[in-house]
Enzyme design. Sequence first.
Site, mmCIF file in Angstrom:
data_model
loop_
_atom_site.group_PDB
_atom_site.id
_atom_site.type_symbol
_atom_site.label_atom_id
_atom_site.label_comp_id
_atom_site.label_asym_id
_atom_site.label_seq_id
_atom_site.Cartn_x
_atom_site.Cartn_y
_atom_site.Cartn_z
ATOM 1 N N ASP A 65 0.878 -1.166 0.000
ATOM 2 C CA ASP A 65 0.000 0.000 0.000
ATOM 3 C C ASP A 65 0.913 1.213 0.000
ATOM 4 O O ASP A 65 1.631 1.457 0.989
ATOM 5 C CB ASP A 65 -0.891 -0.018 1.242
ATOM 6 C CG ASP A 65 -1.844 1.166 1.328
ATOM 7 O OD1 ASP A 65 -1.653 2.162 0.568
ATOM 8 O OD2 ASP A 65 -2.767 1.128 2.147
ATOM 9 N N ASN A 92 3.325 2.970 -10.554
ATOM 10 C CA ASN A 92 2.093 3.078 -11.330
ATOM 11 C C ASN A 92 0.869 3.439 -10.487
ATOM 12 O O ASN A 92 -0.088 4.016 -11.011
ATOM 13 C CB ASN A 92 1.838 1.745 -12.045
ATOM 14 C CG ASN A 92 0.492 1.703 -12.723
ATOM 15 O OD1 ASN A 92 0.241 2.367 -13.722
ATOM 16 N ND2 ASN A 92 -0.428 0.908 -12.164
ATOM 17 N N TYR A 164 -5.139 16.627 -9.230
ATOM 18 C CA TYR A 164 -4.460 15.573 -9.981
ATOM 19 C C TYR A 164 -3.283 16.161 -10.760
ATOM 20 O O TYR A 164 -2.182 15.608 -10.753
ATOM 21 C CB TYR A 164 -5.449 14.913 -10.945
ATOM 22 C CG TYR A 164 -4.856 13.818 -11.804
ATOM 23 C CD1 TYR A 164 -4.586 12.558 -11.268
ATOM 24 C CD2 TYR A 164 -4.571 14.029 -13.148
ATOM 25 C CE1 TYR A 164 -4.042 11.541 -12.058
ATOM 26 C CE2 TYR A 164 -4.033 13.021 -13.947
ATOM 27 C CZ TYR A 164 -3.772 11.783 -13.385
ATOM 28 O OH TYR A 164 -3.236 10.786 -14.164
ATOM 29 N N LYS A 168 0.747 15.210 -10.209
ATOM 30 C CA LYS A 168 1.581 14.636 -11.273
ATOM 31 C C LYS A 168 2.753 15.558 -11.600
ATOM 32 O O LYS A 168 3.836 15.084 -11.963
ATOM 33 C CB LYS A 168 0.737 14.360 -12.517
ATOM 34 C CG LYS A 168 -0.239 13.200 -12.343
ATOM 35 C CD LYS A 168 0.471 11.886 -12.031
ATOM 36 C CE LYS A 168 -0.477 10.706 -12.024
ATOM 37 N NZ LYS A 168 0.200 9.430 -11.734
ATOM 38 N N THR A 199 -9.150 3.304 -18.145
ATOM 39 C CA THR A 199 -8.742 2.790 -16.830
ATOM 40 C C THR A 199 -9.863 3.069 -15.839
ATOM 41 O O THR A 199 -10.822 3.773 -16.144
ATOM 42 C CB THR A 199 -7.471 3.489 -16.306
ATOM 43 O OG1 THR A 199 -7.792 4.847 -15.944
ATOM 44 C CG2 THR A 199 -6.359 3.494 -17.345
#
Length: 251
Positions: A65, A92, A164, A168, A199
């Site tokens: 985790d 990932n 997000y 990133k 996804t």
Amino acid sequence: MDSNKTIILITGATAGIGFETASLFATIPSYHTIIGARSVEKGEKAVSEISSKNPQGTISFVLIDVTDDASISAAASTIAKEFGRVDVLINNAGLISHAPSLRAQLRESFETNTIGAAVVSETFTPLLLKSSKAKMINISSGLGSISQTLDPKNPYYKAPVAAYMMSKAGLNMLTAYDYARLGDQGVKVWSFCPGYVVTGLSGTGEKGVQERIARGAKSPKESAEGLLAVVEGKRDADVGKFIRKDGVYGW
């Protein structure tokens, strides 16, 4: 375990890009792919599903985790005892937060997408340094590119996913930092944008998947092929950069 096999760890590998990448790598006899997952049930199911396709390579599962330091350390210890090294680390695991406030979205996004990857990278560095062909690949997104964000011609200009995007962008800084930290020790590091693919990243279930398809999302198998090219050394000329399947992004 054949000591000549390439040992690959993929976090968040029970679905989407991670699963398709593990499935592709399992077709290669010289690879041993470790599926990293935070659920024993999902991890074992992924291994079983991939193994049932008669892979040429070998595959296993480790509980990890990325938001839990003890879990990360335990996974590193397990892999160290069984394999002695990691040749390729693919960070990932990721998510798009739907928390009710921006502050909550930022915390959730950074915890998994940025902090998790940073701690995994730091924890597994000793195992990477035991490899003669070490590679670290951080799964980023074009949405994390500052130059792309400022380009009005970008199809995702003003995309409403600030948390997000920032997480990133932080992951891209981790790539630059680890390239500077580890590059002269033989570890090759990249950020990799997998493209807009189908996804469960958004956590919105089948509805979200269908919405992505309607907006032109491609198969995550294409992302897996792009990652295979990196592992096979076909993107070594772009080491230390923010790459996509068919080119390079500006930071």
